[in-house]
Design a protein around this motif. Structure first.
Motif, mmCIF file in Angstrom:
data_model
loop_
_atom_site.group_PDB
_atom_site.id
_atom_site.type_symbol
_atom_site.label_atom_id
_atom_site.label_comp_id
_atom_site.label_asym_id
_atom_site.label_seq_id
_atom_site.Cartn_x
_atom_site.Cartn_y
_atom_site.Cartn_z
ATOM 1 N N SER A 94 41.059 48.041 54.370
ATOM 2 C CA SER A 94 39.944 47.245 53.868
ATOM 3 C C SER A 94 38.924 47.097 54.980
ATOM 4 O O SER A 94 39.240 47.269 56.165
ATOM 5 C CB SER A 94 40.418 45.874 53.379
ATOM 6 O OG SER A 94 40.858 45.079 54.451
ATOM 7 N N GLU A 101 39.308 43.323 49.020
ATOM 8 C CA GLU A 101 39.916 44.370 48.207
ATOM 9 C C GLU A 101 40.543 45.397 49.136
ATOM 10 O O GLU A 101 39.969 45.759 50.163
ATOM 11 C CB GLU A 101 38.871 45.068 47.329
ATOM 12 C CG GLU A 101 38.227 44.171 46.299
ATOM 13 C CD GLU A 101 36.977 43.472 46.803
ATOM 14 O OE1 GLU A 101 36.110 43.146 45.970
ATOM 15 O OE2 GLU A 101 36.852 43.245 48.031
ATOM 16 N N ASN B 31 41.898 33.926 46.296
ATOM 17 C CA ASN B 31 41.511 34.903 45.293
ATOM 18 C C ASN B 31 42.759 35.520 44.687
ATOM 19 O O ASN B 31 43.855 35.418 45.247
ATOM 20 C CB ASN B 31 40.629 35.996 45.906
ATOM 21 C CG ASN B 31 41.394 36.837 46.912
ATOM 22 O OD1 ASN B 31 42.116 37.763 46.556
ATOM 23 N ND2 ASN B 31 41.232 36.528 48.193
ATOM 24 N N GLN B 33 43.919 39.214 42.694
ATOM 25 C CA GLN B 33 43.480 40.571 42.388
ATOM 26 C C GLN B 33 44.456 41.237 41.429
ATOM 27 O O GLN B 33 45.639 40.900 41.406
ATOM 28 C CB GLN B 33 43.395 41.393 43.680
ATOM 29 C CG GLN B 33 42.489 40.779 44.733
ATOM 30 C CD GLN B 33 42.455 41.580 46.015
ATOM 31 O OE1 GLN B 33 42.373 42.807 45.997
ATOM 32 N NE2 GLN B 33 42.522 40.887 47.149
ATOM 33 N N TRP B 34 43.956 42.166 40.669
ATOM 34 C CA TRP B 34 44.794 42.985 39.798
ATOM 35 C C TRP B 34 44.690 44.438 40.250
ATOM 36 O O TRP B 34 43.588 44.935 40.542
ATOM 37 C CB TRP B 34 44.364 42.858 38.336
ATOM 38 C CG TRP B 34 44.781 41.549 37.712
ATOM 39 C CD1 TRP B 34 44.076 40.383 37.683
ATOM 40 C CD2 TRP B 34 46.004 41.291 37.023
ATOM 41 N NE1 TRP B 34 44.781 39.406 37.024
ATOM 42 C CE2 TRP B 34 45.971 39.937 36.598
ATOM 43 C CE3 TRP B 34 47.136 42.061 36.691
ATOM 44 C CZ2 TRP B 34 47.016 39.348 35.879
ATOM 45 C CZ3 TRP B 34 48.164 41.477 35.979
ATOM 46 C CH2 TRP B 34 48.109 40.134 35.577
ATOM 47 N N TYR B 35 45.849 45.079 40.288
ATOM 48 C CA TYR B 35 45.933 46.480 40.662
ATOM 49 C C TYR B 35 46.689 47.243 39.592
ATOM 50 O O TYR B 35 47.542 46.691 38.902
ATOM 51 C CB TYR B 35 46.679 46.644 42.004
ATOM 52 C CG TYR B 35 45.890 46.215 43.211
ATOM 53 C CD1 TYR B 35 45.774 44.868 43.552
ATOM 54 C CD2 TYR B 35 45.261 47.154 44.024
ATOM 55 C CE1 TYR B 35 45.040 44.486 44.661
ATOM 56 C CE2 TYR B 35 44.529 46.770 45.143
ATOM 57 C CZ TYR B 35 44.434 45.439 45.449
ATOM 58 O OH TYR B 35 43.712 45.050 46.563
ATOM 59 N N HIS B 45 42.720 49.337 42.938
ATOM 60 C CA HIS B 45 42.165 48.010 42.738
ATOM 61 C C HIS B 45 41.350 47.969 41.452
ATOM 62 O O HIS B 45 40.509 48.844 41.205
ATOM 63 C CB HIS B 45 41.289 47.633 43.933
ATOM 64 C CG HIS B 45 40.661 46.288 43.814
ATOM 65 N ND1 HIS B 45 39.405 46.097 43.302
ATOM 66 C CD2 HIS B 45 41.143 45.063 44.116
ATOM 67 C CE1 HIS B 45 39.138 44.813 43.302
ATOM 68 N NE2 HIS B 45 40.163 44.163 43.797
ATOM 69 N N LEU B 48 38.870 41.586 41.185
ATOM 70 C CA LEU B 48 39.178 40.423 42.006
ATOM 71 C C LEU B 48 38.484 39.216 41.405
ATOM 72 O O LEU B 48 37.314 39.303 41.013
ATOM 73 C CB LEU B 48 38.690 40.663 43.440
ATOM 74 C CG LEU B 48 38.865 39.540 44.468
ATOM 75 C CD1 LEU B 48 39.032 40.126 45.865
ATOM 76 C CD2 LEU B 48 37.691 38.554 44.469
ATOM 77 N N ARG B 50 37.828 35.091 42.277
ATOM 78 C CA ARG B 50 37.945 34.076 43.319
ATOM 79 C C ARG B 50 38.385 32.757 42.703
ATOM 80 O O ARG B 50 38.234 32.526 41.502
ATOM 81 C CB ARG B 50 36.629 33.945 44.083
ATOM 82 C CG ARG B 50 36.213 35.248 44.721
ATOM 83 C CD ARG B 50 35.101 35.111 45.723
ATOM 84 N NE ARG B 50 34.686 36.435 46.200
ATOM 85 C CZ ARG B 50 35.311 37.136 47.135
ATOM 86 N NH1 ARG B 50 36.387 36.639 47.711
ATOM 87 N NH2 ARG B 50 34.876 38.332 47.493
ATOM 88 N N CYS B 89 49.579 41.784 39.696
ATOM 89 C CA CYS B 89 48.668 40.803 40.248
ATOM 90 C C CYS B 89 49.060 40.590 41.707
ATOM 91 O O CYS B 89 50.223 40.749 42.089
ATOM 92 C CB CYS B 89 48.695 39.502 39.472
ATOM 93 S SG CYS B 89 50.222 38.537 39.608
ATOM 94 N N LEU B 100 48.373 41.058 50.998
ATOM 95 C CA LEU B 100 48.587 40.788 49.591
ATOM 96 C C LEU B 100 50.058 40.562 49.293
ATOM 97 O O LEU B 100 50.928 41.247 49.824
ATOM 98 C CB LEU B 100 48.071 41.951 48.752
ATOM 99 C CG LEU B 100 46.562 42.178 48.817
ATOM 100 C CD1 LEU B 100 46.190 43.432 48.050
ATOM 101 C CD2 LEU B 100 45.813 40.968 48.301
#
Lengths: 113, 112
Positions: A94, A101, B31, B33-35, B45, B48, B50, B89, B100
């Motif tokens: 990143s 991300e 935050n 995130q979904w992957y 990715h 995202l 927040r 997630c 993460l």
């Protein structure tokens, strides 16, 4: 294609051996993360480097070590390998804060026999 | 340890239907995130959101976040066979680090 490269794609080795996995982050990304994915443990964060310095450690065994070089590529060293170390190892990169991300490489599949 | 827990573990739908996956987490987050992960490949990715946002859209994806319930949902509308994958997630944590923490994922199968 995420722009993150990992070598090798596959690695088969024996118990007790040592291997090195290599990762090149996306151009411009300063942070590199290593993750291990196995069927029983899922995706586990191992370690993070930011611009050459270790920034965070997760569930990384003492037999494992990593470093990030001045050109920002990173290596994950796994030693005294055990059968349970068989897994997919992912590198992600990143830019750094505030952009969080992560961009994942294709992974290295390690099989320990 | 897992921060996010996805539900259901597996989901099978017909092409064209909507798919909804849920994620619950335990601690406060900055935050979520979904992957997506196609079988045995790297994670991609998706989106995202927040902690001060409640909903976010990206193409056919809609993500909601309810921080009071510590939960998020991912909706994929008008699913396609190419959406077949595992969806994870992930929550960001760690001051200045943002490693993460992933859930175990939902395996989505879209039947043509």
């Amino acid at each position: 294609d995420s722009g993150v490269t990992q070598t090798p794609k596959h690695l088969i080795t024996a118990t007790g051996q040592r291997v090195t996995l290599r990762c090149s982050p996306r151009s411009g990304d300063l942070s590199v993360y290593w993750y291990q994915q196995s069927l029983d443990q899922g995706l586990q964060f191992l370690i993070q480097y930011y611009n050459g310095e270790e920034r965070a450690k997760g569930n990384i065994l003492e037999r494992f070590s990593a470093q990030q070089f001045p050109d920002l590529h990173s290596e994950l060293n796994l030693s005294s390998l055990e059968l349970g170390d068989s897994a997919l190892y992912f590198c992600a990169s990143s830019v750094g804060l505030p952009y969080v991300e992560q961009f994942f490489g294709p992974g290295t599949r390690l099989t320990v026999l | 340890s897992q921060q996010g827990e996805e539900d259901p573990q597996a989901l099978s739908i017909q092409e064209g239907e909507n798919a909804t996956m849920n994620c619950s987490y335990k601690t406060s987050i900055n935050n979520l995130q979904w992957y997506r992960q196609n079988s045995g490949r790297g994670l991609v990715h998706l989106i995202l959101i927040r902690s001060n946002e409640r909903e976010k859209h990206s193409g056919r994806l809609r993500v909601t976040l309810d921080t009071s319930k510590k939960s998020s949902s991912l909706l994929i509308t008008a699913s396609r066979a190419a959406d077949t994958a595992s969806y994870f997630c992930a929550t960001g944590s760690g001051a200045g680090s943002y490693q993460l923490t992933f859930g175990k994922g939902t395996k989505l199968s879209v039947i043509p």
